[in-house]
Enzyme design. Structure first.
Site, short mmCIF file in Angstrom:
data_model
loop_
_atom_site.label_atom_id
_atom_site.label_comp_id
_atom_site.label_asym_id
_atom_site.label_seq_id
_atom_site.Cartn_x
_atom_site.Cartn_y
_atom_site.Cartn_z
N LYS A 58 -7.74 -5.33 -2.49
CA LYS A 58 -8.46 -4.77 -1.33
C LYS A 58 -8.94 -3.36 -1.64
O LYS A 58 -8.15 -2.52 -2.06
CB LYS A 58 -7.46 -4.75 -0.18
CG LYS A 58 -8.02 -4.54 1.17
CD LYS A 58 -7.02 -4.95 2.23
CE LYS A 58 -5.84 -4.02 2.32
NZ LYS A 58 -5.08 -4.10 3.58
N LYS A 84 0.84 -1.20 0.00
CA LYS A 84 0.00 0.00 0.00
C LYS A 84 0.87 1.24 0.00
O LYS A 84 2.09 1.16 0.08
CB LYS A 84 -1.01 -0.03 1.14
CG LYS A 84 -0.50 0.18 2.51
CD LYS A 84 -1.63 0.42 3.50
CE LYS A 84 -2.76 -0.59 3.45
NZ LYS A 84 -3.46 -0.73 4.73
O1 G3H Z 1 -4.17 -3.34 6.36
C1 G3H Z 1 -3.68 -2.96 7.42
C2 G3H Z 1 -3.25 -1.58 7.64
O2 G3H Z 1 -2.12 -1.29 6.89
C3 G3H Z 1 -3.09 -1.26 9.06
O3 G3H Z 1 -2.22 -0.18 9.29
P1 G3H Z 1 -2.07 0.36 10.78
O4 G3H Z 1 -1.77 -0.82 11.65
O5 G3H Z 1 -0.92 1.30 10.76
O6 G3H Z 1 -3.36 1.01 11.12
#
Ligand code: G3H
Length: 228
Positions: free
Chosen positions: A81, A25
């Site tokens: 996703k 991501k």
């Molecule tokens: O898909 C999961 C996310 O990247 C969660 O990121 P985070 O733990 O920093 O909220």
């Protein structure tokens, strides 16, 4: 319970390879910010681990979302996703079915993940409970909850253990899997184990608490040892 870790680059992905699922991501473009197709491809080439790719926090744009989903799948993502950044069950059903069709059309073996936000009230978006019955019914595979605004508030600040348990049970009764994420901390792993979703997603936790920092290999290994 499997651990999904979200790197933002090929270099970071190398530190995340102990995870069950490597989730590409671009955090600077949102909670489910999409990265470049060549980054997805390069991360897929790193190992045999399944790769997930976020395609964005989408407004009601089924055409755009379906092209992005197809692009992510073509670039090598095993899981695609998307976040529903709008409200309305009818519109959610249309976007979910468009994205699921775009992926399964040429890649029936790939998995489509639909995310609603734990902080849907402040986001003004569809709630996870309203989204859940629309997921498998419209051809997708996993119902996810993440936080939409990454301001340090966690999944558990918006939804308690019993609500998350109900969401997970509802998904199981609908023959779809559950993924939970949202600024999760090591202390949250015990309640998460009892909620028992199929997947938990983390970034900040394995960056040492600051998701704008970088993933640390030893923290991914620690998280893996605690989810097992
Ligand atoms: O898909 C999961 C996310 O990247 C969660 O990121 P985070 O733990 O920093 O909220």
């Amino acid at each position: 319970m499997e651990l999904l870790v979200s790197p933002s680059s090929v270099e970071e992905a190398r530190s995340a390879l102990a995870a069950d699922i490597i989730d590409v991501k671009k955090p600077s473009e949102g909670s489910l910010g999409a990265n470049f197709p060549w980054v997805i491809h390069a991360i897929k080439e790193l190992s045999d681990k399944p790769v997930s790719a976020a395609i964005g926090d989408y407004s009601f744009l089924p055409g755009g979302a379906s092209q992005a989903a197809y692009g992510a799948a073509s670039a090598g993502a095993d899981y695609v996703k998307v976040g529903l950044k709008f409200d309305g069950a009818e519109r959610a059903a249309e976007l979910i079915s468009s994205v699921a069709k775009a992926v399964h059309w040429q890649y029936p073996e790939k998995t489509v993940v639909i995310a609603a936000y734990a902080d849907y009230e402040r986001m003004g978006t569809i709630s996870p409970m309203e989204m859940a019955p629309l997921v498998a019914e419209n051809g997708a595979d996993i119902a996810m909850i993440d936080t939409g605004i990454k301001d340090g508030k966690s999944l558990f600040d918006f939804m308690d253990e019993s609500v998350l348990g109900e969401f997970t049970d509802l998904n199981r009764s609908l023959n779809q899997k559950t993924a939970l994420a949202g600024s999760l901390k090591f202390d949250d792993l015990a309640p998460l184990r009892s909620i028992n979703p199929e997947i938990i997603g983390v970034r900040g936790m394995v960056c040492g608490g600051d998701r704008s920092s970088v993933i640390r290999e030893e923290l991914v290994e620690k998280a893996m040892s605690l989810v097992r």
